[in-house]
Design a protein around this motif. Sequence first.
Motif, short mmCIF file in Angstrom:
data_model
loop_
_atom_site.label_atom_id
_atom_site.label_comp_id
_atom_site.label_asym_id
_atom_site.label_seq_id
_atom_site.Cartn_x
_atom_site.Cartn_y
_atom_site.Cartn_z
N ALA A 78 2.71 -2.17 8.80
CA ALA A 78 1.77 -2.97 9.61
C ALA A 78 0.59 -3.42 8.74
CB ALA A 78 1.29 -2.17 10.80
N ALA A 79 0.24 -2.60 7.74
CA ALA A 79 -0.88 -2.96 6.86
C ALA A 79 -0.44 -3.95 5.77
CB ALA A 79 -1.44 -1.69 6.22
N GLY A 80 0.88 -4.24 5.70
CA GLY A 80 1.34 -5.25 4.73
C GLY A 80 2.10 -4.68 3.55
N THR A 93 6.58 10.23 -3.20
CA THR A 93 7.75 10.92 -2.63
C THR A 93 7.62 11.16 -1.12
OG1 THR A 93 7.83 12.08 -4.75
CG2 THR A 93 9.31 12.88 -3.02
N GLY A 94 6.50 11.70 -0.70
CA GLY A 94 6.36 12.10 0.71
C GLY A 94 5.37 11.27 1.50
N LEU A 95 5.09 10.06 1.06
CA LEU A 95 4.11 9.16 1.70
C LEU A 95 2.75 9.84 1.89
CD1 LEU A 95 6.02 6.97 4.34
CD2 LEU A 95 5.08 6.30 2.13
N ARG A 96 2.12 10.17 0.78
CA ARG A 96 0.78 10.78 0.82
C ARG A 96 -0.32 9.76 0.60
NH1 ARG A 96 -0.39 15.02 -3.06
NH2 ARG A 96 1.18 14.29 -4.52
N THR A 97 0.06 8.50 0.32
CA THR A 97 -0.96 7.48 0.08
C THR A 97 -1.81 7.32 1.35
OG1 THR A 97 0.44 6.28 -1.47
CG2 THR A 97 -1.31 5.00 -0.42
N PRO A 98 -3.12 7.47 1.24
CA PRO A 98 -3.94 7.32 2.45
C PRO A 98 -3.88 5.88 2.98
CG PRO A 98 -5.19 8.33 0.65
CD PRO A 98 -3.92 7.82 0.06
N THR A 141 -2.62 9.30 -8.93
CA THR A 141 -3.66 8.39 -9.41
C THR A 141 -4.34 7.69 -8.23
OG1 THR A 141 -2.60 8.08 -11.54
CG2 THR A 141 -4.03 6.30 -10.83
N VAL A 142 -3.57 7.36 -7.21
CA VAL A 142 -4.17 6.72 -6.02
C VAL A 142 -5.13 7.70 -5.36
CG1 VAL A 142 -3.67 5.78 -3.71
CG2 VAL A 142 -2.19 5.20 -5.64
N LEU A 143 -4.72 8.97 -5.24
CA LEU A 143 -5.58 9.97 -4.58
C LEU A 143 -6.83 10.24 -5.41
CD1 LEU A 143 -2.79 12.42 -3.36
CD2 LEU A 143 -4.22 10.96 -1.91
N ALA A 144 -6.68 10.26 -6.75
CA ALA A 144 -7.83 10.60 -7.61
C ALA A 144 -8.80 9.44 -7.76
CB ALA A 144 -7.32 11.05 -8.97
N ASP A 145 -8.28 8.22 -7.94
CA ASP A 145 -9.14 7.10 -8.35
C ASP A 145 -9.28 6.00 -7.31
OD1 ASP A 145 -9.19 8.47 -10.71
OD2 ASP A 145 -7.84 7.12 -11.80
N ASP A 146 -8.41 5.95 -6.33
CA ASP A 146 -8.36 4.84 -5.36
C ASP A 146 -8.45 3.48 -6.08
OD1 ASP A 146 -8.15 3.52 -2.96
OD2 ASP A 146 -10.23 3.83 -2.37
N PRO A 147 -7.53 3.23 -7.02
CA PRO A 147 -7.63 2.00 -7.82
C PRO A 147 -7.12 0.76 -7.08
CG PRO A 147 -5.65 3.19 -8.41
CD PRO A 147 -6.30 3.99 -7.32
N LYS A 178 -7.33 1.56 -1.19
CA LYS A 178 -7.54 0.13 -1.48
C LYS A 178 -6.21 -0.61 -1.63
CE LYS A 178 -12.06 0.57 -3.63
NZ LYS A 178 -12.57 1.14 -4.87
N VAL A 179 -5.21 0.07 -2.21
CA VAL A 179 -3.93 -0.63 -2.40
C VAL A 179 -3.29 -0.98 -1.05
CG1 VAL A 179 -3.25 0.13 -4.72
CG2 VAL A 179 -2.75 1.60 -2.77
N VAL A 180 -3.56 -0.16 -0.04
CA VAL A 180 -3.02 -0.44 1.30
C VAL A 180 -3.87 -1.54 1.97
CG1 VAL A 180 -2.50 0.53 3.59
CG2 VAL A 180 -2.10 1.90 1.53
N ALA A 181 -5.17 -1.36 1.89
CA ALA A 181 -6.08 -2.32 2.55
C ALA A 181 -5.90 -3.74 2.02
CB ALA A 181 -7.52 -1.86 2.38
N THR A 182 -5.52 -3.89 0.75
CA THR A 182 -5.40 -5.22 0.16
C THR A 182 -3.94 -5.69 0.07
OG1 THR A 182 -5.39 -4.22 -2.05
CG2 THR A 182 -7.51 -4.99 -1.23
N ALA A 183 -3.04 -4.95 0.73
CA ALA A 183 -1.61 -5.30 0.64
C ALA A 183 -1.28 -6.71 1.17
CB ALA A 183 -0.77 -4.24 1.34
N PRO A 184 -1.99 -7.23 2.16
CA PRO A 184 -1.66 -8.60 2.59
C PRO A 184 -1.88 -9.63 1.48
CG PRO A 184 -2.95 -7.50 4.28
CD PRO A 184 -2.99 -6.62 3.06
N GLU A 185 -2.79 -9.34 0.55
CA GLU A 185 -3.08 -10.32 -0.52
C GLU A 185 -2.29 -10.02 -1.79
OE1 GLU A 185 -6.60 -8.67 0.44
OE2 GLU A 185 -5.83 -9.65 2.25
#
Length: 259
Positions: free
Chosen positions: A170-172, A134-139, A109-115, A143-150
């Motif tokens: 490092a990204a949070g 499973t294999g850390l494919r999240t880019p 879902t993260v790869l398809a929609d970047d929610p 957006k979920v990574v970029a907004t992880a500090p918040e």
Amino acid sequence: MREAGIGRVVVGSGDPNPLVAGKGIRILKEAGIEVTEHVLEEECRRLNEVFFHYIKTKRPFVVMKYAMTMDGKIAAYTGASRWVTGEEARAHVQQQRNRLTAIMVGVGTVLADDPMLTCRMEGGRNPVRIICDTGLRTPLTAKVVATAPEVPTILATCCPDRDRYRPYEAAGCRILHVPEKEGHVDLKTLMEVLGQESIDSILLEGGGTLNWSALEAGIVQKVQAYIAPKLFGGRDARTPVEGTGVPDPGAAFGLKTAF
Ligand SMILES: NC(=O)c1ccc[n+]([C@@H]2O[C@H](COP(=O)([O-])OP(=O)(O)OC[C@H]3O[C@@H](n4cnc5c(N)ncnc54)[C@H](OP(=O)(O)O)[C@@H]3O)[C@@H](O)[C@H]2O)c1
């Protein structure tokens, strides 16, 4: 209580917490107060479904939520899924995101929609975001990574290479290493670990792949389906529950109607 003028207490449902179960009622009865039990018990239980499940099992109450068309598609054949339902249903989903402690999807879902997976309700609270990856494919650009500090974000992974954790950390993001089962994140173990961390409820907003695994693993307590009066068609358009499926109708996952 007697001194306060209370002569009768009506109880909807008892507390299933083994540490307290029945104690309060006994104290009341011993004090000579009339106690009427089991009044609208089923309705009262439902009001407290998250707490009751969590206190008994120490695992999160999982609500599988999906939005589909009347021909059972959660996306068009292109993978586009915005939007399947209308504003009213989407507003209700925001209330659920506000109410439940966490939200969970698969990396598909993260790869398809970047929610964002946040709560957009005014004054709402963001759920903890959990990505089964499973294999850390999240880019790293997701957006979920970029907004992880918040917004607290957990990547549940089986990746043994801890060097690959660093850019996410490092990204949070928080990396939760869990065992593998049949080539993916072991969902039962993940629920145990999250339960120990006081995550009492999860809105499962995954695609059909994770939804099927969640059903198979027996971690789903409730299904919340939003059905839009639309038809997408498409042999290859995604459906809410995929995987292998059951071999015959008799092997279906049975659901009881909630009111
Ligand atoms: N309308 C809706 O309600 C709705 C909601 C969500 C998604 N969608 C649509 O669904 C599509 C994506 O579907 P999807 O099935 O690929 O998404 P998904 O179920 O969210 O993600 C699937 C991926 O999760 C990972 N995963 C980790 N642990 C797993 C486990 N125990 N069991 C199964 N998978 C696990 C797998 O990849 P790894 O093993 O590599 O980690 C798997 O490929 C998109 O088109 C999206 O728009 C629609």
